[in-house]
Enzyme design. Structure first.
Site, PDB file in Angstrom:
ATOM      1  N   ASP A 129       3.577  -2.029  -3.643  1.00  0.00           N
ATOM      2  CA  ASP A 129       3.876  -1.482  -2.407  1.00  0.00           C
ATOM      3  C   ASP A 129       2.666  -0.640  -1.991  1.00  0.00           C
ATOM      4  OD1 ASP A 129       4.193   0.673  -4.021  1.00  0.00           O
ATOM      5  OD2 ASP A 129       5.834   1.241  -3.263  1.00  0.00           O
TER       6      ASP A 129
ATOM      7  N   LYS B 287       7.317  -9.205  -3.394  1.00  0.00           N
ATOM      8  CA  LYS B 287       7.432  -7.975  -3.917  1.00  0.00           C
ATOM      9  C   LYS B 287       8.924  -7.548  -4.350  1.00  0.00           C
ATOM     10  CE  LYS B 287       7.357  -4.271  -0.901  1.00  0.00           C
ATOM     11  NZ  LYS B 287       7.054  -3.481   0.221  1.00  0.00           N
TER      12      LYS B 287
END
Length: 219
Positions: free
Chosen positions: A141, A123
């Site tokens: 997210d 991420k």
């Protein structure tokens, strides 16, 4: 099924682009290194909370060399208000050292190199590749995971599944901005509690069956 999701995604992103004309990160930074650190600090913390503590941290240690010299204890003193501050201090100190030793203080521009840094996972690498280097990556997210599932454009049970689903359906010309468009929409409109469906630009293309429950929610 995939074709229907592509059509819905095209409609949704056209509406997102119209409602958010300048999508960008809300993290404060003055260099690629500072963005990388801010993203590492943002894990399980809000951008607002990160900005409050990173101002002092970056004033004290604006570069990888300075961050390494500040030390883990010094970093920790600046970020105690954040969740997981002990681990984050350890990671930020270690990644500063790696950048100095291996990359002459520069943030690398490949996924492999980024993910080899302490505290940097997929991420974080996606955020850096997108924001710093303009790559069409999408970091999933909690906001993006929620929005993609609610809209029905990339349903999935894991962040990786949602990321792969989004890459399949997001129009090519929107992929560079997709991350920030989705995260800002999730942060301010399609919130976890009391989503603002009544004022949502995506209401007509959203497949979430519960959206009508919130149609008259206050803005």
């Amino acid at each position: 099924m995939k074709q229907a999701r592509r059509k819905r995604a095209a409609q949704c992103f056209a509406a997102l682009r119209a409602s958010i004309p300048d999508p960008r990160t809300e993290l404060h930074y003055a260099s690629p290194f500072q963005l990388l650190v801010a993203v590492v600090l943002s894990a399980q913390s809000t951008d607002k909370a990160v900005n409050l503590c990173s101002a002092g941290l970056f004033a004290a240690a604006p570069t990888p060399d300075a961050m390494w010299e500040l030390g883990e204890d010094g970093i920790r003193d600046h970020i105690r208000s954040l969740g997981l501050f002990n681990a984050k201090a350890r990671h930020v100190h270690a990644l500063a050292g790696v950048l100095v030793e291996r990359y002459a203080g520069q943030v690398p521009n490949t996924r492999e190199a980024l993910e080899s840094l302490p505290g940097v996972g997929r991420k974080t690498a996606n955020v850096v590749l997108n924001t710093l280097f303009g790559e069409p990556t999408i970091a999933v997210d909690t906001h993006i995971f929620r929005v993609a599932n609610r809209l029905g454009i990339a349903p999935g049970k894991t962040p990786l599944a949602v990321e792969k689903g989004l890459m399949e359906v997001v129009p090519a010309e929107m992929r560079k901005d997709a991350h920030h468009l989705l995260i800002l929409h999730g942060r301010y409109t399609c919130t976890a509690r009391k989503p603002r469906c009544g004022s949502c630009a995506l209401f007509s293309c959203c497949a979430w069956p519960d959206k009508t429950l919130w149609q008259r929610s206050p803005s």
